[in-house]
Design a protein around this motif. Structure first.
Motif, PDB file in Angstrom:
ATOM      1  N   LEU A  52       1.152  -1.161   0.130  1.00  0.00           N
ATOM      2  CA  LEU A  52      -0.014   0.385  -0.395  1.00  0.00           C
ATOM      3  C   LEU A  52       0.869   1.385  -0.092  1.00  0.00           C
ATOM      4  N   VAL A  53       1.901   1.391   0.603  1.00  0.00           N
ATOM      5  CA  VAL A  53       2.553   2.652   1.077  1.00  0.00           C
ATOM      6  C   VAL A  53       3.834   2.328  -0.073  1.00  0.00           C
ATOM      7  N   GLY A  54       4.094   1.267  -0.448  1.00  0.00           N
ATOM      8  CA  GLY A  54       5.204   1.668  -1.793  1.00  0.00           C
ATOM      9  C   GLY A  54       4.332   2.018  -2.550  1.00  0.00           C
ATOM     10  N   MET A  55       2.415   1.300  -3.203  1.00  0.00           N
ATOM     11  CA  MET A  55       2.301   1.526  -4.641  1.00  0.00           C
ATOM     12  C   MET A  55       2.021   3.367  -4.550  1.00  0.00           C
ATOM     13  N   ALA A  56       2.041   3.891  -2.891  1.00  0.00           N
ATOM     14  CA  ALA A  56       1.331   6.089  -2.660  1.00  0.00           C
ATOM     15  C   ALA A  56       2.965   5.956  -2.783  1.00  0.00           C
ATOM     16  N   ALA A  57       3.978   6.067  -3.136  1.00  0.00           N
ATOM     17  CA  ALA A  57       5.048   6.588  -2.598  1.00  0.00           C
ATOM     18  C   ALA A  57       5.459   6.592  -4.545  1.00  0.00           C
ATOM     19  N   GLY A  58       4.977   5.981  -5.027  1.00  0.00           N
ATOM     20  CA  GLY A  58       5.393   5.576  -6.273  1.00  0.00           C
ATOM     21  C   GLY A  58       4.251   6.563  -6.980  1.00  0.00           C
ATOM     22  N   MET A  59       2.596   6.594  -6.956  1.00  0.00           N
ATOM     23  CA  MET A  59       2.258   7.593  -7.219  1.00  0.00           C
ATOM     24  C   MET A  59       2.716   8.957  -7.306  1.00  0.00           C
ATOM     25  N   ALA A  60       1.856   8.844  -5.779  1.00  0.00           N
ATOM     26  CA  ALA A  60       3.714  10.860  -5.348  1.00  0.00           C
ATOM     27  C   ALA A  60       4.414  10.752  -6.468  1.00  0.00           C
ATOM     28  N   LEU A  61       5.340   9.699  -6.761  1.00  0.00           N
ATOM     29  CA  LEU A  61       6.350  10.278  -7.439  1.00  0.00           C
ATOM     30  C   LEU A  61       6.008  11.121  -8.689  1.00  0.00           C
ATOM     31  N   ARG A  62       4.794  10.234  -9.740  1.00  0.00           N
ATOM     32  CA  ARG A  62       3.664  11.019 -11.089  1.00  0.00           C
ATOM     33  C   ARG A  62       2.873  12.435 -10.214  1.00  0.00           C
ATOM     34  N   GLY A  63       3.348  12.747  -9.848  1.00  0.00           N
ATOM     35  CA  GLY A  63       2.197  14.043  -9.425  1.00  0.00           C
ATOM     36  C   GLY A  63       0.748  13.463  -8.869  1.00  0.00           C
ATOM     37  N   ARG A  64       0.534  12.164  -8.299  1.00  0.00           N
ATOM     38  CA  ARG A  64      -0.634  11.887  -7.160  1.00  0.00           C
ATOM     39  C   ARG A  64      -0.255  12.770  -5.710  1.00  0.00           C
ATOM     40  N   ILE A  65      -1.277  13.135  -5.018  1.00  0.00           N
ATOM     41  CA  ILE A  65      -1.327  12.885  -3.492  1.00  0.00           C
ATOM     42  C   ILE A  65      -2.429  12.151  -3.263  1.00  0.00           C
ATOM     43  N   PRO A  66      -1.999  10.366  -2.703  1.00  0.00           N
ATOM     44  CA  PRO A  66      -2.292   9.661  -1.983  1.00  0.00           C
ATOM     45  C   PRO A  66      -2.805   9.646  -0.446  1.00  0.00           C
ATOM     46  N   VAL A  67      -4.388   9.001  -0.277  1.00  0.00           N
ATOM     47  CA  VAL A  67      -5.084   9.352   0.680  1.00  0.00           C
ATOM     48  C   VAL A  67      -4.700   7.980   1.100  1.00  0.00           C
ATOM     49  N   VAL A  68      -4.283   7.599   2.020  1.00  0.00           N
ATOM     50  CA  VAL A  68      -3.949   5.878   2.590  1.00  0.00           C
ATOM     51  C   VAL A  68      -4.457   5.713   4.392  1.00  0.00           C
ATOM     52  N   HIS A  69      -5.082   4.829   3.678  1.00  0.00           N
ATOM     53  CA  HIS A  69      -5.966   4.293   5.405  1.00  0.00           C
ATOM     54  C   HIS A  69      -6.078   3.170   5.706  1.00  0.00           C
ATOM     55  N   ALA A  70      -5.208   2.036   7.058  1.00  0.00           N
ATOM     56  CA  ALA A  70      -4.893   1.154   7.166  1.00  0.00           C
ATOM     57  C   ALA A  70      -5.091   1.012   8.650  1.00  0.00           C
TER      58      ALA A  70
END
Length: 311
Positions: A52-70
């Motif tokens: 979850l966190v690894g994917m979120a970091a990857g998307m953030a590197l492409r300009g996204r702002i992930p809001v991650v819940h766990a």
């Protein structure tokens, strides 16, 4: 008229800005209604917090702002290296929402109790740590932490509000409810409700009592803490977290760094997890009700009075 909730406020934010992505590791309790309206901007990776966190970091590197819940325990501990290395070192705008932190884990045992999460997250340089006092405080601060470019760990708290909070919010600024000459209670998160009750009971007992809702523990409002330590006779820290690494450690570090002596009473968990059960029962069993907190503070105050020099 639609009631404002975390889910509704997050929905509005995401639909207005296509950079936002909502993600979860099968922790949908507060965001169930977003699945249908967000389409492929809602991602559930299953019980896989590291991915979850690894994917979120990857998307953030492409300009996204992930809001991650766990769940807070697994987000901060199981995925800690990913948060530190992929998000923290790069300073990515990933928003980490930790569900059922601290005492809010209630019926869950030690494996699911996050009472060391603040210590872990505040240790990552550049990581903001937001610990709202209740649902109202959460909704006041949420737009600010989502808009800020820093990575954020949010200790999710939707307890009902017992006061009307100050709607002005700034990163790293506390909400100062009152100032006290005798005692100041400094707190954050879940136990704010009990802190309010303790303050009222202590004032009935004749003490002048201040109350500070820190809101953020990193960056923390150093000025508010140092001013309270200077102006009050007894400084009390109250938290549903281990004393080591939490607010007790934060205040101790500040007092030492500024060579400021203070009479100091920490209330929190000392090297043990809490017994699981319904929240009111847990609070009572752990000695954290408003009345029990009042008693602890009065005992310390009376002990201090015996040795306080005559002015």
């Amino acid at each position: 008229m639609q009631t404002t909730t975390y889910e509704n406020l997050l929905r509005e934010t995401v639909l207005m800005d296509d950079r936002f992505i909502v993600m979860t590791a099968e922790n949908r309790a507060s965001i169930r209604g977003l699945v249908a309206c967000l389409g492929d901007r809602f991602i559930d990776v299953g019980i896989a917090e590291q991915a979850l966190v690894g994917m979120a970091a990857g998307m953030a590197l492409r300009g996204r702002i992930p809001v991650v819940h766990a769940l807070a325990a697994f987000l901060t501990m199981r995925a800690f290296e990913f948060i530190r290395t992929d998000v923290g070192i790069s300073g990515l705008p990933v928003k980490l929402i930790g569900g059922v932190p601290g005492l809010l884990s209630t019926a869950n045992g030690p494996t699911h109790q996050a009472i060391e999460d603040v210590a872990l997250m505040r240790g990552i340089p550049g990581m903001h740590v937001f610990c709202p006092a209740d649902e109202q405080d959460l909704l006041i601060g949420l737009p600010h932490v989502l808009a800020n470019p820093a990575p954020v760990y949010l200790r999710f708290n939707d307890r009902p509000s017992v006061i009307r909070h100050d709607r002005s919010f700034a990163i790293g600024k506390a909400e100062i409810l009152s100032r006290g000459a005798d005692v100041t209670i400094v707190t954050y998160g879940t136990l704010f409700t009990e802190a309010c009750e303790a303050q009222s009971l202590l004032e009935t007992a004749g003490l002048s009592v201040g109350l500070i809702n820190l809101r953020m523990l990193n960056p923390v409002d150093k000025d508010a803490i140092l001013q309270a330590a200077t102006d009050t006779s007894l400084l009390v820290t109250l938290e549903d977290h281990f004393l080591i690494g939490g607010l007790f450690s934060i205040v101790s570090e500040l007092l030492i760094a500024h060579r400021l002596p203070a009479r100091f009473l920490p209330i929190g968990f000392d090297r043990k997890w809490f017994r699981p059960g319904p929240l009111p029962d847990v609070i009572e069993h752990e000695g954290l009700s408003g009345a029990q907190i009042k008693t602890k503070i009065l005992e310390e105050w009376e002990h201090y009075a015996e040795y306080r020099p005559v002015q």
